[in-house]
Design a protein around this motif. Structure first.
Motif, PDB file in Angstrom:
ATOM      1  N   LEU A  44       1.100  -1.276  -0.351  1.00 41.20           N
ATOM      2  CA  LEU A  44      -0.002   0.240  -0.598  1.00 41.20           C
ATOM      3  C   LEU A  44       0.863   1.376   0.192  1.00 41.20           C
ATOM      4  N   GLY A  45       0.496   2.603  -0.566  1.00 44.92           N
ATOM      5  CA  GLY A  45       1.234   3.013  -0.980  1.00 44.92           C
ATOM      6  C   GLY A  45       1.260   4.566  -1.768  1.00 44.92           C
ATOM      7  N   ASP A  46       2.263   5.237  -2.408  1.00 41.76           N
ATOM      8  CA  ASP A  46       2.495   5.697  -2.905  1.00 41.76           C
ATOM      9  C   ASP A  46       2.936   5.706  -4.032  1.00 41.76           C
ATOM     10  N   SER A  47       3.643   6.643  -4.906  1.00 36.81           N
ATOM     11  CA  SER A  47       4.408   6.037  -6.398  1.00 36.81           C
ATOM     12  C   SER A  47       5.354   6.005  -5.910  1.00 36.81           C
ATOM     13  N   LEU A  48       6.016   5.813  -4.669  1.00 36.66           N
ATOM     14  CA  LEU A  48       7.705   4.946  -4.262  1.00 36.66           C
ATOM     15  C   LEU A  48       7.288   4.147  -4.366  1.00 36.66           C
ATOM     16  N   THR A  49       6.015   2.996  -3.585  1.00 42.27           N
ATOM     17  CA  THR A  49       5.899   1.984  -3.897  1.00 42.27           C
ATOM     18  C   THR A  49       4.901   1.081  -5.290  1.00 42.27           C
ATOM     19  N   GLU A  50       4.550   2.127  -5.813  1.00 44.23           N
ATOM     20  CA  GLU A  50       4.021   2.096  -6.993  1.00 44.23           C
ATOM     21  C   GLU A  50       5.352   1.225  -8.561  1.00 44.23           C
ATOM     22  N   GLY A  51       6.472   2.057  -7.857  1.00 44.79           N
ATOM     23  CA  GLY A  51       7.892   1.801  -8.880  1.00 44.79           C
ATOM     24  C   GLY A  51       8.664   2.489  -9.455  1.00 44.79           C
ATOM     25  N   ARG A  81      -5.560   9.971   3.764  1.00 36.69           N
ATOM     26  CA  ARG A  81      -6.954   9.553   3.338  1.00 36.69           C
ATOM     27  C   ARG A  81      -6.987   8.544   1.917  1.00 36.69           C
ATOM     28  N   ASP A  82      -6.041   7.927   1.266  1.00 38.16           N
ATOM     29  CA  ASP A  82      -6.309   7.619   0.021  1.00 38.16           C
ATOM     30  C   ASP A  82      -5.855   5.786   0.635  1.00 38.16           C
ATOM     31  N   VAL A  83      -5.355   5.998   1.413  1.00 41.23           N
ATOM     32  CA  VAL A  83      -4.569   4.468   1.526  1.00 41.23           C
ATOM     33  C   VAL A  83      -6.032   4.015   2.762  1.00 41.23           C
ATOM     34  N   ALA A  84      -6.258   5.516   3.186  1.00 41.34           N
ATOM     35  CA  ALA A  84      -7.023   4.175   4.353  1.00 41.34           C
ATOM     36  C   ALA A  84      -8.514   4.320   3.629  1.00 41.34           C
ATOM     37  N   ARG A  85      -8.896   5.138   3.074  1.00 40.31           N
ATOM     38  CA  ARG A  85     -10.503   4.878   1.716  1.00 40.31           C
ATOM     39  C   ARG A  85     -10.306   3.368   1.261  1.00 40.31           C
ATOM     40  N   ARG A  86      -9.105   3.944   0.334  1.00 36.43           N
ATOM     41  CA  ARG A  86      -9.555   3.335  -0.373  1.00 36.43           C
ATOM     42  C   ARG A  86      -8.818   1.662  -0.537  1.00 36.43           C
ATOM     43  N   ALA A 130      -9.400  -7.522   1.774  1.00 35.35           N
ATOM     44  CA  ALA A 130      -9.893  -9.064   0.974  1.00 35.35           C
ATOM     45  C   ALA A 130      -9.275  -9.414   1.036  1.00 35.35           C
ATOM     46  N   LEU A 131      -8.134  -9.309   0.648  1.00 36.95           N
ATOM     47  CA  LEU A 131      -6.836 -10.162  -0.056  1.00 36.95           C
ATOM     48  C   LEU A 131      -6.082 -11.103   1.058  1.00 36.95           C
ATOM     49  N   ARG A 132      -6.469 -10.107   2.221  1.00 37.07           N
ATOM     50  CA  ARG A 132      -6.216 -11.682   3.549  1.00 37.07           C
ATOM     51  C   ARG A 132      -3.957 -11.720   3.368  1.00 37.07           C
ATOM     52  N   PRO A 133      -3.450 -10.893   4.015  1.00 37.34           N
ATOM     53  CA  PRO A 133      -2.626 -10.106   2.955  1.00 37.34           C
ATOM     54  C   PRO A 133      -2.103 -11.178   4.494  1.00 37.34           C
ATOM     55  N   ASP A 134      -0.106 -11.692   4.181  1.00 32.75           N
ATOM     56  CA  ASP A 134       0.816 -12.513   5.168  1.00 32.75           C
ATOM     57  C   ASP A 134       0.922 -11.418   6.260  1.00 32.75           C
ATOM     58  N   LEU A 135       1.824 -10.181   4.399  1.00 30.88           N
ATOM     59  CA  LEU A 135       2.715  -9.401   4.557  1.00 30.88           C
ATOM     60  C   LEU A 135       1.931  -8.073   3.969  1.00 30.88           C
ATOM     61  N   ALA A 136       2.124  -7.028   4.548  1.00 32.84           N
ATOM     62  CA  ALA A 136       2.063  -5.503   4.371  1.00 32.84           C
ATOM     63  C   ALA A 136       2.478  -4.600   4.221  1.00 32.84           C
ATOM     64  N   SER A 137       3.055  -3.739   3.170  1.00 33.05           N
ATOM     65  CA  SER A 137       4.147  -2.654   3.527  1.00 33.05           C
ATOM     66  C   SER A 137       2.976  -0.847   3.274  1.00 33.05           C
ATOM     67  N   VAL A 138       3.135  -0.925   4.517  1.00 31.88           N
ATOM     68  CA  VAL A 138       2.145   0.430   4.443  1.00 31.88           C
ATOM     69  C   VAL A 138       3.509   1.590   4.353  1.00 31.88           C
ATOM     70  N   VAL A 139       3.480   2.548   3.083  1.00 31.15           N
ATOM     71  CA  VAL A 139       4.906   2.572   3.066  1.00 31.15           C
ATOM     72  C   VAL A 139       3.765   4.306   2.537  1.00 31.15           C
ATOM     73  N   VAL A 140       3.672   5.900   3.228  1.00 35.09           N
ATOM     74  CA  VAL A 140       2.983   6.910   2.903  1.00 35.09           C
ATOM     75  C   VAL A 140       2.857   7.898   3.775  1.00 35.09           C
ATOM     76  N   GLY A 141       3.063   9.033   2.992  1.00 34.22           N
ATOM     77  CA  GLY A 141       3.041  10.133   3.920  1.00 34.22           C
ATOM     78  C   GLY A 141       3.184  11.831   2.713  1.00 34.22           C
ATOM     79  N   VAL A 142       4.279  11.325   2.536  1.00 33.30           N
ATOM     80  CA  VAL A 142       4.751  12.434   1.134  1.00 33.30           C
ATOM     81  C   VAL A 142       4.487  13.335   1.063  1.00 33.30           C
ATOM     82  N   ASN A 143       3.380  12.664   0.167  1.00 35.19           N
ATOM     83  CA  ASN A 143       2.483  13.692  -0.484  1.00 35.19           C
ATOM     84  C   ASN A 143       1.523  14.239   0.464  1.00 35.19           C
ATOM     85  N   ASP A 144       1.368  14.219   1.462  1.00 35.58           N
ATOM     86  CA  ASP A 144       0.201  14.648   2.600  1.00 35.58           C
ATOM     87  C   ASP A 144       1.267  15.854   3.112  1.00 35.58           C
ATOM     88  N   THR A 145       2.229  16.262   2.882  1.00 35.20           N
ATOM     89  CA  THR A 145       3.531  17.259   3.671  1.00 35.20           C
ATOM     90  C   THR A 145       3.327  17.903   1.892  1.00 35.20           C
TER      91      THR A 145
END
Length: 285
Positions: A9-16, A54-59, A66-81
């Motif tokens: 989960l996250g923004d362009s950094l994690t999108e690649g 807010r996009d990560v939390a809402r969408r 729903a995917l029931r992950p064993d592992l989830a990355s959450v790297v976000v926040g730069v766009n908020d700043t």
């Protein structure tokens, strides 16, 4: 045995962004997924360029759950700043909700603190410092919440990789292939130490040649400049006001007050979460 399910989960950094493969992006999360286990990993990248907390939390969070992950990355926040609506209390509340929802399902969390965008863009000090305070506040919240929810946390906000231009793409905000590989490698080392990664570590060496200087400048002058402009346009008037305030305090020798104010805001946001949780648990009247 079921395959490991990894959701990012996250923004362009994690999108690649910065690590092109074919007609799309690959990025650190995909590189990490390949080394999580000897067997194939079920990897889903939900990250979207421009996403805020807010996009990560809402969408993204509902889709991840729903995917029931064993592992989830959450790297976000730069766009908020980079928005005039930045509010560390809201950022903290959203991250707490996202981390908490995933942890409650037994998902192992991956988090990271990141460099501030002002420094990465090479902005003048009066413009860079307000953004640095915002990112420091986000990183403070991420540090505390990562500890609270037992996340595997990567300290990526400073160090040699930040100042090494070979790690970064032309826009100076996104890692290039070498930088994405460095993130994947460092995450893999933390997971392997915790017994959570059993596959081969990602190679630190790029598969593709680095873009030429002319190609990088052309990208920056076209797509890259547009990317930055779209994310900073609504911030610019406020950033100029913040810069004026910065210069005013510097002239009076009171710049430390701005640092204290930002730190206090982050602490208050975290304290507010603690009080809310105690109220919900019925331990505070």
């Amino acid at each position: 045995m079921s395959p490991v399910r990894f959701v990012a989960l996250g923004d362009s950094l994690t999108e690649g962004v910065g690590d092109p493969v074919g007609n799309g992006w690959r990025g650190w999360a995909a590189l990490l997924a390949a080394g999580l286990a000897e067997e194939p990993v079920e990897f889903t990248n939900l990250a979207v360029s421009g996403a805020q907390t807010r996009d990560v939390a809402r969408r993204q969070l509902p889709a991840a759950l729903a995917l029931r992950p064993d592992l989830a990355s959450v790297v976000v926040g730069v766009n908020d700043t980079l928005r005039h609506t930045f509010d560390i209390r809201s950022v903290a509340a959203r991250l707490d909700a996202v981390y908490g929802a995933l942890a409650q399902r037994g998902t192992t969390l991956l988090t990271a603190c990141l460099p501030d965008p002002g420094t990465m863009l090479g902005l003048p000090g009066a413009l860079a410092r307000p953004l640095a305070r915002r990112q420091h506040a986000v990183d403070t919240v991420v540090h505390v919440l990562s500890d609270r929810y037992g996340a595997v946390h990567l300290h990526a906000h400073d160090g040699a990789w930040v100042t090494d231009r070979a790690m970064w793409s032309a826009d100076r905000l996104h890692p290039g292939e070498r930088g994405h590989r460095q993130l994947a490698l460092r995450f893999h080392a933390l997971l392997a130490e915790a017994g959570l990664a059993t596959g081969p570590a990602p190679s630190p060496e790029p598969e593709s040649p680095a873009p030429t200087r002319s190609a990088s400048l052309w990208w920056l002058a076209t797509a890259g400049t547009g990317w930055v402009a779209r994310r900073c346009t609504d911030l610019l008037p406020q950033l100029l006001a913040l810069a004026a305030d910065e210069l005013h305090h510097r002239a009076r020798g009171t710049s430390a007050r701005l640092d204290l104010r930002a730190s206090a805001a982050a602490s208050a946001a975290l304290a507010r979460l603690t009080v809310r949780e105690r109220v919900e648990a019925g331990t505070v009247a």
